[in-house]
Design an enzyme around this catalytic site. Sequence first.
Site, PDB file in Angstrom:
ATOM      1  N   SER A 142      38.423  39.951  46.448  1.00  0.00           N
ATOM      2  CA  SER A 142      38.847  41.311  46.776  1.00  0.00           C
ATOM      3  C   SER A 142      38.992  41.435  48.283  1.00  0.00           C
ATOM      4  O   SER A 142      38.366  40.694  49.054  1.00  0.00           O
ATOM      5  CB  SER A 142      37.802  42.322  46.280  1.00  0.00           C
ATOM      6  OG  SER A 142      38.051  43.619  46.779  1.00  0.00           O
ATOM      7  N   TYR A 156      28.675  44.344  46.000  1.00  0.00           N
ATOM      8  CA  TYR A 156      30.064  44.025  45.666  1.00  0.00           C
ATOM      9  C   TYR A 156      30.761  43.228  46.763  1.00  0.00           C
ATOM     10  O   TYR A 156      31.323  42.158  46.512  1.00  0.00           O
ATOM     11  CB  TYR A 156      30.837  45.315  45.381  1.00  0.00           C
ATOM     12  CG  TYR A 156      32.205  45.065  44.782  1.00  0.00           C
ATOM     13  CD1 TYR A 156      32.345  44.783  43.423  1.00  0.00           C
ATOM     14  CD2 TYR A 156      33.354  45.107  45.568  1.00  0.00           C
ATOM     15  CE1 TYR A 156      33.592  44.545  42.865  1.00  0.00           C
ATOM     16  CE2 TYR A 156      34.604  44.875  45.012  1.00  0.00           C
ATOM     17  CZ  TYR A 156      34.712  44.593  43.666  1.00  0.00           C
ATOM     18  OH  TYR A 156      35.951  44.350  43.120  1.00  0.00           O
TER      19      TYR A 156
END
Length: 270
Positions: A142, A156
């Site tokens: 990401s 995350y």
Amino acid sequence: MTQTRGYALITGASAGIGAAFARELAARGHPLVLSARRVERLESLAQSLREAHRIDIQIIPADLAERDAPRLLCEEVARRGLGVDLLVNNAGYGVTGYFLSQPWQVQADFIQVLMTAPTELCHRLLPAMRERGHGRIINVASLAGHVPGSAGQTLYAGAKSYLIKLSQALHLEYGPDGVNTCALCPGFTYTEFHDVTGSRAMMSKLPKWLWMDAQTVVRQGLRAVDRGEAVHINGRVNRMIKSLLKLMPDRLALALMGRQSRRIRKKKPD
């Protein structure tokens, strides 16, 4: 990827980017092994792709939060005699809330799914790719892995950053043997991710030019891994964000991320 004859193993294939990988690869005639927890969704997707493209699609359900799941998944692939030459480590999710607002088991499961499981799958499937002299690994990371961590999804960014570094190392180690590894780094993508994390209402207020569709992300990722890119950030806007934050002093970049986190997540730490 159309020249490849082996199977593509896609984790987290029941929805979102994983399902988009399945649709794109099926359209290219690539046989598939689809894995996820939600069996009904896998079966529905597999049936529609079989009817549309007349290719072999195998379903192997797995919950990668279980410690033995990566090993059992690979053993079942071997038992069925399915040679995997493309691994797409896509399974993932977000844990909302501050670090102490969730029990440790929730955090441990997150680490297992987003870090340990993809690493183990690489370790178990890489030897056969290397022996054949051809293979592809896409680790879905990401843009978050390139920017400072944010409050409210504590692990995350760190997990995605790990996948980027893992992909770079594997690229250097096994690229010369014909096995390309790429960390695919999308930004905001139209999937059900934000519905699951409960942030859809807030995310819908963001400008449309920040968003990409999953199919475009997938096509760019497949081109990138074939070209031998170790890391691919999807979209000019996302690449610009990464470059700007890299040029900033760390203290300023972190402060900006903190400000954005407070805007997005108004709840105080527990």
